[in-house]
Design a protein around this motif. Structure first.
Motif, PDB file in Angstrom:
ATOM      1  N   ARG A   9       0.390  21.934  19.805  1.00 41.64           N
ATOM      2  CA  ARG A   9      -0.288  23.318  19.886  1.00 41.64           C
ATOM      3  C   ARG A   9       0.786  24.490  19.258  1.00 41.64           C
ATOM      4  NH1 ARG A   9       2.909  20.926  23.510  1.00 41.64           N
ATOM      5  NH2 ARG A   9       4.849  21.967  24.329  1.00 41.64           N
ATOM      6  N   LYS A  10       0.164  25.634  19.537  1.00 43.69           N
ATOM      7  CA  LYS A  10       0.887  26.761  18.771  1.00 43.69           C
ATOM      8  C   LYS A  10       2.382  26.436  19.035  1.00 43.69           C
ATOM      9  CE  LYS A  10       0.753  31.248  17.514  1.00 43.69           C
ATOM     10  NZ  LYS A  10      -0.131  32.701  17.531  1.00 43.69           N
ATOM     11  N   GLY A  11       3.231  26.564  18.125  1.00 40.18           N
ATOM     12  CA  GLY A  11       4.837  26.478  18.418  1.00 40.18           C
ATOM     13  C   GLY A  11       5.234  25.140  18.822  1.00 40.18           C
ATOM     14  N   GLY A  12       4.263  23.933  19.016  1.00 38.24           N
ATOM     15  CA  GLY A  12       4.647  22.841  19.358  1.00 38.24           C
ATOM     16  C   GLY A  12       5.180  21.798  18.426  1.00 38.24           C
ATOM     17  N   ARG A  13       5.687  20.808  18.828  1.00 36.84           N
ATOM     18  CA  ARG A  13       6.193  19.684  17.793  1.00 36.84           C
ATOM     19  C   ARG A  13       5.048  19.047  16.927  1.00 36.84           C
ATOM     20  NH1 ARG A  13       6.872  14.015  19.745  1.00 36.84           N
ATOM     21  NH2 ARG A  13       5.247  13.630  21.029  1.00 36.84           N
ATOM     22  N   GLU A  14       5.467  18.776  15.723  1.00 37.83           N
ATOM     23  CA  GLU A  14       4.348  18.350  14.698  1.00 37.83           C
ATOM     24  C   GLU A  14       4.076  16.720  15.053  1.00 37.83           C
ATOM     25  OE1 GLU A  14       4.628  21.014  10.860  1.00 37.83           O
ATOM     26  OE2 GLU A  14       6.010  19.293  10.781  1.00 37.83           O
ATOM     27  N   VAL A  15       3.125  16.095  15.269  1.00 34.64           N
ATOM     28  CA  VAL A  15       2.973  14.876  15.396  1.00 34.64           C
ATOM     29  C   VAL A  15       1.648  14.369  14.478  1.00 34.64           C
ATOM     30  CG1 VAL A  15       3.666  14.685  17.926  1.00 34.64           C
ATOM     31  CG2 VAL A  15       1.400  15.095  17.205  1.00 34.64           C
ATOM     32  N   VAL A  16       1.584  13.214  14.041  1.00 27.71           N
ATOM     33  CA  VAL A  16       0.631  12.394  13.442  1.00 27.71           C
ATOM     34  C   VAL A  16      -0.720  12.530  14.133  1.00 27.71           C
ATOM     35  CG1 VAL A  16      -0.119  10.316  12.139  1.00 27.71           C
ATOM     36  CG2 VAL A  16       2.364  10.848  12.512  1.00 27.71           C
ATOM     37  N   THR A  17      -1.569  13.216  13.167  1.00 26.99           N
ATOM     38  CA  THR A  17      -3.221  13.239  13.792  1.00 26.99           C
ATOM     39  C   THR A  17      -3.919  12.468  13.042  1.00 26.99           C
ATOM     40  OG1 THR A  17      -3.278  15.252  12.728  1.00 26.99           O
ATOM     41  CG2 THR A  17      -2.737  15.563  15.045  1.00 26.99           C
ATOM     42  N   TYR A  18      -3.400  12.245  11.840  1.00 26.68           N
ATOM     43  CA  TYR A  18      -4.475  11.416  10.712  1.00 26.68           C
ATOM     44  C   TYR A  18      -3.569  10.669   9.772  1.00 26.68           C
ATOM     45  CZ  TYR A  18      -7.946  10.502   7.278  1.00 26.68           C
ATOM     46  OH  TYR A  18      -8.882   9.903   6.352  1.00 26.68           O
ATOM     47  N   VAL A  19      -4.297   9.481   9.644  1.00 30.72           N
ATOM     48  CA  VAL A  19      -3.403   8.502   8.491  1.00 30.72           C
ATOM     49  C   VAL A  19      -4.436   7.968   7.261  1.00 30.72           C
ATOM     50  CG1 VAL A  19      -2.293   6.269   8.306  1.00 30.72           C
ATOM     51  CG2 VAL A  19      -2.174   7.563  10.398  1.00 30.72           C
ATOM     52  N   ASP A  20      -3.968   7.926   6.121  1.00 32.76           N
ATOM     53  CA  ASP A  20      -4.918   7.793   4.979  1.00 32.76           C
ATOM     54  C   ASP A  20      -3.863   6.219   4.148  1.00 32.76           C
ATOM     55  OD1 ASP A  20      -6.915   7.572   3.427  1.00 32.76           O
ATOM     56  OD2 ASP A  20      -6.097   8.968   2.178  1.00 32.76           O
ATOM     57  N   ALA A  21      -4.829   5.303   3.741  1.00 29.95           N
ATOM     58  CA  ALA A  21      -3.951   4.575   3.002  1.00 29.95           C
ATOM     59  C   ALA A  21      -4.744   4.003   1.868  1.00 29.95           C
ATOM     60  CB  ALA A  21      -4.055   3.132   4.040  1.00 29.95           C
ATOM     61  N   ARG A  22      -3.989   3.726   0.772  1.00 36.36           N
ATOM     62  CA  ARG A  22      -4.635   3.118  -0.508  1.00 36.36           C
ATOM     63  C   ARG A  22      -3.604   2.201  -1.346  1.00 36.36           C
ATOM     64  NH1 ARG A  22      -2.675   8.270  -0.996  1.00 36.36           N
ATOM     65  NH2 ARG A  22      -1.461   8.672  -2.627  1.00 36.36           N
ATOM     66  N   ARG A  23      -4.031   1.511  -2.190  1.00 30.71           N
ATOM     67  CA  ARG A  23      -3.386   0.745  -3.041  1.00 30.71           C
ATOM     68  C   ARG A  23      -2.627   1.847  -3.855  1.00 30.71           C
ATOM     69  NH1 ARG A  23      -5.095  -3.866  -0.988  1.00 30.71           N
ATOM     70  NH2 ARG A  23      -6.912  -5.047  -1.145  1.00 30.71           N
ATOM     71  N   CYS A  39       0.728  -1.270  -0.057  1.00 26.61           N
ATOM     72  CA  CYS A  39       0.021  -0.046   0.217  1.00 26.61           C
ATOM     73  C   CYS A  39       0.845   1.348   0.149  1.00 26.61           C
ATOM     74  CB  CYS A  39      -0.892   0.024   1.224  1.00 26.61           C
ATOM     75  SG  CYS A  39       0.125   0.071   2.799  1.00 26.61           S
ATOM     76  N   ILE A  40      -0.072   2.421  -0.035  1.00 25.81           N
ATOM     77  CA  ILE A  40       0.563   3.680  -0.001  1.00 25.81           C
ATOM     78  C   ILE A  40       0.322   4.269   1.393  1.00 25.81           C
ATOM     79  CG2 ILE A  40       0.802   5.957  -0.901  1.00 25.81           C
ATOM     80  CD1 ILE A  40       0.559   4.676  -3.661  1.00 25.81           C
ATOM     81  N   LEU A  41       1.001   4.760   2.366  1.00 28.56           N
ATOM     82  CA  LEU A  41       0.473   5.215   3.450  1.00 28.56           C
ATOM     83  C   LEU A  41       0.841   6.721   3.645  1.00 28.56           C
ATOM     84  CD1 LEU A  41      -0.681   4.533   6.409  1.00 28.56           C
ATOM     85  CD2 LEU A  41       1.937   4.661   7.114  1.00 28.56           C
ATOM     86  N   ASP A 101      -3.384   1.615  -7.198  1.00 33.83           N
ATOM     87  CA  ASP A 101      -4.277   1.972  -8.146  1.00 33.83           C
ATOM     88  C   ASP A 101      -5.606   3.026  -7.602  1.00 33.83           C
ATOM     89  OD1 ASP A 101      -5.837   0.484  -6.463  1.00 33.83           O
ATOM     90  OD2 ASP A 101      -6.252  -1.025  -7.902  1.00 33.83           O
ATOM     91  N   GLY A 102      -5.233   3.429  -6.115  1.00 35.96           N
ATOM     92  CA  GLY A 102      -6.173   4.348  -5.659  1.00 35.96           C
ATOM     93  C   GLY A 102      -7.231   3.786  -4.932  1.00 35.96           C
ATOM     94  N   THR A 103      -7.275   2.354  -4.851  1.00 35.12           N
ATOM     95  CA  THR A 103      -8.268   1.691  -4.158  1.00 35.12           C
ATOM     96  C   THR A 103      -8.018   1.893  -2.553  1.00 35.12           C
ATOM     97  OG1 THR A 103      -8.598   0.121  -5.734  1.00 35.12           O
ATOM     98  CG2 THR A 103      -9.454  -0.601  -3.703  1.00 35.12           C
ATOM     99  N   ALA A 104      -9.123   2.033  -1.688  1.00 32.95           N
ATOM    100  CA  ALA A 104      -9.045   2.219  -0.306  1.00 32.95           C
ATOM    101  C   ALA A 104      -8.398   1.143   0.222  1.00 32.95           C
ATOM    102  CB  ALA A 104     -10.015   3.021   0.319  1.00 32.95           C
ATOM    103  N   VAL A 105      -7.553   1.001   1.355  1.00 37.30           N
ATOM    104  CA  VAL A 105      -7.101  -0.078   1.886  1.00 37.30           C
ATOM    105  C   VAL A 105      -7.200   0.219   3.561  1.00 37.30           C
ATOM    106  CG1 VAL A 105      -4.869  -1.157   2.536  1.00 37.30           C
ATOM    107  CG2 VAL A 105      -5.326  -0.605   0.466  1.00 37.30           C
TER     108      VAL A 105
END
Length: 130
Positions: free
Chosen positions: A98-112, A88-90, A114-118
């Protein structure tokens, strides 16, 4: 001198026709209202089963787990990392805690490819086991 008297009389008549300006009460301007923007609500992170190893992690932690991303897109308010493998592609989206804070993962999306959802958790598992 004969001409002065009629001119003076005419001037006095004209002055008598002009009325004094009306006295108005001073208009008070309302005090300016200070409006502050409402603070942004805290970003809610919804963790679903199987995403615990990714949600809340920073970019360095993801790189240690998945290797170098194929894409590293820095946006105005966040960042997107894309990891690719045979299963897949993740796409992981990082935003400041928070403002000025470190960036962390808040959302994940995955697909093949060919674009098909996984299933996102299955994609993560597949990329970890490659």
């Amino acid at each position: 001198m004969k001409h002065v008297l009629p001119l003076t009389a005419t001037a006095l008549l004209l002055v008598g026709c002009v009325s004094p300006p009306e006295a108005r009460a001073p208009v008070r301007q309302p005090a300016p209202v200070e409006r502050k923007a409402a603070p942004l609500p805290p970003r809610t992170v919804i963790v679903t089963r199987g995403l615990e190893g990714v949600i809340g992690k920073d970019a360095n932690a993801l790189k240690r787990v998945f290797g170098e991303p194929r894409l590293d897109v820095i946006e105005v308010y966040g960042r997107k990392l894309q990891f690719v493998g045979k299963p897949c592609i993740l796409d992981v989206f990082l935003y400041p805690e928070r403002k000025g804070g470190r960036e962390v993962v808040t959302y994940v999306d995955a697909r093949r490819s060919d674009g098909t959802a996984v299933d996102r958790a299955a994609c993560i598992e597949g990329l970890l086991n490659r």
